[in-house]
Design an enzyme around this catalytic site. Structure first.
Site, PDB file in Angstrom:
ATOM      1  N   GLY A  16       3.809   3.202  13.682  1.00  0.00           N
ATOM      2  CA  GLY A  16       4.636   2.017  13.931  1.00  0.00           C
ATOM      3  C   GLY A  16       4.259   1.341  15.242  1.00  0.00           C
TER       4      GLY A  16
ATOM      5  CB  CYS B   4      12.909   8.794   8.163  1.00  0.00           C
ATOM      6  SG  CYS B   4      13.355   7.698   6.844  1.00  0.00           S
TER       7      CYS B   4
ATOM      8  N   GLY C 284       7.222   4.510   8.120  1.00  0.00           N
ATOM      9  CA  GLY C 284       6.331   5.644   8.361  1.00  0.00           C
ATOM     10  C   GLY C 284       6.601   6.229   9.731  1.00  0.00           C
ATOM     11  CB  SER C 285       4.561   8.440  11.818  1.00  0.00           C
ATOM     12  OG  SER C 285       3.392   7.672  11.920  1.00  0.00           O
ATOM     13  CB  THR C 286       7.690   6.923  15.955  1.00  0.00           C
ATOM     14  OG1 THR C 286       8.965   7.034  15.318  1.00  0.00           O
ATOM     15  CG2 THR C 286       7.866   6.173  17.264  1.00  0.00           C
ATOM     16  CD  GLU C 287       0.432   9.493  15.764  1.00  0.00           C
ATOM     17  OE1 GLU C 287       1.094  10.305  15.083  1.00  0.00           O
ATOM     18  OE2 GLU C 287      -0.791   9.582  15.921  1.00  0.00           O
TER      19      GLU C 287
ATOM     20  CD  GLU D  23      13.252   3.861   7.622  1.00  0.00           C
ATOM     21  OE1 GLU D  23      13.135   4.809   8.437  1.00  0.00           O
ATOM     22  OE2 GLU D  23      13.233   3.999   6.398  1.00  0.00           O
TER      23      GLU D  23
ATOM     24  CE  LYS E 193      -1.964   2.640   3.160  1.00  0.00           C
ATOM     25  NZ  LYS E 193      -1.949   3.954   2.512  1.00  0.00           N
TER      26      LYS E 193
ATOM     27  CD  GLU F  72      10.645  12.022  11.645  1.00  0.00           C
ATOM     28  OE1 GLU F  72       9.608  11.412  11.936  1.00  0.00           O
ATOM     29  OE2 GLU F  72      11.540  11.546  10.922  1.00  0.00           O
TER      30      GLU F  72
HETATM   31  P1  ADP Z   1       3.544  10.002   7.768  1.00  0.00           P
HETATM   32  O1  ADP Z   1       3.423  10.757   9.061  1.00  0.00           O
HETATM   33  O2  ADP Z   1       4.889   9.930   7.214  1.00  0.00           O
HETATM   34  O3  ADP Z   1       2.446  10.297   6.800  1.00  0.00           O
HETATM   35  P2  ADP Z   1       2.208   7.627   8.549  1.00  0.00           P
HETATM   36  O4  ADP Z   1       2.800   6.681   9.504  1.00  0.00           O
HETATM   37  O5  ADP Z   1       0.998   8.386   8.940  1.00  0.00           O
HETATM   38  O6  ADP Z   1       3.413   8.520   8.155  1.00  0.00           O
HETATM   39  O7  ADP Z   1       1.895   6.907   7.168  1.00  0.00           O
HETATM   40  C1  ADP Z   1       2.737   5.968   6.565  1.00  0.00           C
HETATM   41  C2  ADP Z   1       1.876   4.929   5.902  1.00  0.00           C
HETATM   42  O8  ADP Z   1       1.127   4.241   6.891  1.00  0.00           O
HETATM   43  C3  ADP Z   1       0.858   5.482   4.917  1.00  0.00           C
HETATM   44  O9  ADP Z   1       0.776   4.593   3.812  1.00  0.00           O
HETATM   45  C4  ADP Z   1      -0.423   5.477   5.728  1.00  0.00           C
HETATM   46  O10 ADP Z   1      -1.583   5.400   4.936  1.00  0.00           O
HETATM   47  C5  ADP Z   1      -0.250   4.227   6.548  1.00  0.00           C
HETATM   48  N1  ADP Z   1      -1.028   4.181   7.798  1.00  0.00           N
HETATM   49  C6  ADP Z   1      -1.530   5.206   8.518  1.00  0.00           C
HETATM   50  N2  ADP Z   1      -2.173   4.755   9.617  1.00  0.00           N
HETATM   51  C7  ADP Z   1      -2.071   3.395   9.597  1.00  0.00           C
HETATM   52  C8  ADP Z   1      -2.504   2.336  10.475  1.00  0.00           C
HETATM   53  N3  ADP Z   1      -3.166   2.576  11.592  1.00  0.00           N
HETATM   54  N4  ADP Z   1      -2.202   1.073  10.130  1.00  0.00           N
HETATM   55  C9  ADP Z   1      -1.492   0.794   9.017  1.00  0.00           C
HETATM   56  N5  ADP Z   1      -1.067   1.740   8.158  1.00  0.00           N
HETATM   57  C10 ADP Z   1      -1.340   3.029   8.436  1.00  0.00           C
END
Ligand code: ADP
Length: 502
Positions: free
Chosen positions: A265, A316, A260-263, A282, A208, A413
């Site tokens: 993750g 990142c 993606g984000s630590t949150e 990551e 995705k 960040e």
């Molecule tokens: P950023 O802050 O860099 O946008 P995110 O962590 O929000 O990073 O997004 C990175 C990816 O994770 C995107 O493809 C987003 O759609 C997806 N994503 C966001 N929330 C969730 C979740 N709860 N579970 C799985 N994937 C998610």
């Protein structure tokens, strides 16, 4: 769209911090040099790529992807729901059991080499679409993202029939179906980082892309289809966070790879806890770039610029904290200010642009929020005075001095072109300061002394430490973090083991 307005640099001869200001010409006087869009082909609407075909979503829903430099819609993209994700996982499982796990590595390699060659052949098209959809300067997408993506497929194709040499004495076996979720900062490159090692090791994939940058992954799907890769080996489903969560929670997935984000993750880590799913994460970073007094200062300043301003700071591993040894602080600050004053912010498709558009309105709001926090916390802000386009999401290169370790701009960040500068006197002090962060993805050290490099690299808790360079990538080098930057490594031989039972 790029402003051609001429803006002269500030007066020369004035002194700041006891260091004479350099006389410079801003680059803003360049005539526009936009990359042509005539050679690219984009549909008005993109469907999901499942089982080798582009199919309408069962959800019946679509969302828009816009150009962050113009705020105009580029295309509509399908939004996968839980039933669409299930369909993609079933296709991947079927392809895994019936075809992909059975064919020899040398056969897998042929497809992957082909994909690499096809990306190279269509490199210009990919670079333009990447810049349109994500906002990054064409110089970055053309010279970094697209060639590296092709190199990743090329590199992992080479491993497909040599896995027993990668892990001597062991019998490496594929995992099954990998669910892969990627962010918007390197859309094509992250897709390559995820897909190439997974399929080289005999797994199948449901990937995705991020909701703001789905187009190059979908163009990659076109290449995958054309390459003849067996149906269902790679499936690409588009959507928002919920689609990602549907992948993570699907019972028939063997491995989750997330960047993606630590949150998010942390949410994913909780979701897979207690299941048999293997996981690599990551996540974020707050990298320290360290300049010692014996460093080649001009190169170091250029490395800092490359580390935080190019790619809009949407990296990142961006060198978002700068530590300068006290004795050279004034000169480094002067050089940095002079250099950022020459950076061109504007049309991502213009070949002269250094800093393109911020990826989304939301991200620009986050960056501006942090700039205000920095000011309120008492740090001193300096921004380049360059013109920025009236439309689209743009941010001037920004730096903060008088930053305290505890300031949020030094701890959190920001993911934008914002640099927090601090000083230090001794090696011990800078190691302690550099490690004082919840993250540990990367760092940079600038010095003339090899011994100092070794001392620092062994003591710094960061997955990657660059010495006298910054943000350099190669498919053969592993990449990944410590602490809240995640775990697992991507790239190189380490990247293979993330997709194998060994
Ligand atoms: P950023 O802050 O860099 O946008 P995110 O962590 O929000 O990073 O997004 C990175 C990816 O994770 C995107 O493809 C987003 O759609 C997806 N994503 C966001 N929330 C969730 C979740 N709860 N579970 C799985 N994937 C998610």
């Amino acid at each position: 769209m790029a402003e051609t307005k001429t803006k002269k640099g500030k007066k020369s001869g004035a002194k700041s911090n006891g260091v004479p200001k350099l006389k410079f010409n801003t680059g803003w006087e360049y005539a526009p040099a936009p990359e042509s869009k005539t050679h690219i082909k984009l549909n008005d609407r993109y469907e999901l790529f499942i089982n080798g075909k582009f199919v309408k979503p069962l959800s019946g829903k679509y969302f828009e992807t816009i150009n962050p430099a113009t705020e105009e819609k580029i295309a509509e993209v399908a939004e996968a729901n839980v039933a669409d994700v299930d369909k993609a996982v079933k296709a991947a499982r079927n392809a895994y059991e019936k075809v992909w796990k059975k064919i020899p590595g040398s056969e897998r390699a042929k497809y992957i080499f082909r994909i690499s060659r096809m990306i190279q052949e269509r490199a210009r098209e990919f670079a333009v679409i990447e810049s349109m959809d994500g906002g990054k300067a064409i110089r970055e997408s053309r010279d970094v993202d697209v060639p590296l993506a092709a190199n990743h497929f090329f590199y992992y194709a080479g491993w497909a029939d040599k896995l027993e040499y990668a892990f001597p004495g062991r019998v490496p076996r594929s995992l099954g179906v990998a669910g892969q979720i990627i962010p918007w900062n390197f859309p094509l490159l992250m897709a390559a980082w995820k897909i190439a090692p997974a399929i080289a090791t005999g797994n199948t994939v449901v990937l995705k892309p991020a909701e703001t940058t789905p187009l190059t992954a979908l163009k990659l799907a076109e290449i995958i289809q054309e390459s003849g890769l067996p149906d269902g080996v790679v499936n690409i489903v588009t959507g928002f966070g919920q689609t990602g969560a549907d992948i993570v929670n699907h019972a028939d997935i063997d491995k989750i790879a997330f960047t993606g984000s630590t949150e998010v993750g942390k949410i994913i880590q909780k979701a897979v806890a207690g299941t048999n799913k293997k996981i690599t994460l990551e996540l974020g970073g707050k990298a320290a770039n360290i300049i010692f007094e014996d460093a080649p200062l001009d190169q170091a300043v250029e490395g800092v610029i490359n580390g935080i301003y190019f790619n809009q700071g949407h990296v990142c591993c961006a060198g978002s904290r700068l530590f300068v040894q006290e004795s050279v602080y004034n000169i480094v600050l002067r050089k940095l200010k002079d250099r950022i004053e020459t950076l061109i912010v504007g049309d991502p498709l213009d070949k002269n642009t250094d800093i393109g558009a911020i990826n989304s309105k939301t991200q620009l709001e986050t960056i501006n929020k942090y700039i205000n926090i920095g000011k309120k916390e008492g740090a001193e802000m300096y921004q380049s005075s360059c013109p920025i386009p009236g439309r689209g999401f743009f941010c001037r290169p920004t730096l903060f001095t008088n930053v305290a370790q505890s300031n949020r701009i030094a701890q959190e960040e920001i993911f934008g072109p914002v640099l927090a500068i601090q000083t230090f006197r001794t090696d011990e002090e800078v190691i302690e300061k550099a490690n004082n962060t919840p993250y540990g993805l990367s760092a940079g050290v600038w010095t003339d002394k090899g011994s100092k490099i070794f001392n620092l690299t062994t003591k710094m808790r960061a997955g990657v430490v660059w010495a006298n360079t910054y943000n350099k990538f190669d498919p053969s080098s592993p990449f990944g973090g410590y602490k809240e930057s995640g775990y697992g490594r991507e790239g190189g031989l380490h990247g293979l083991s993330a997709y194998l039972k060994i």
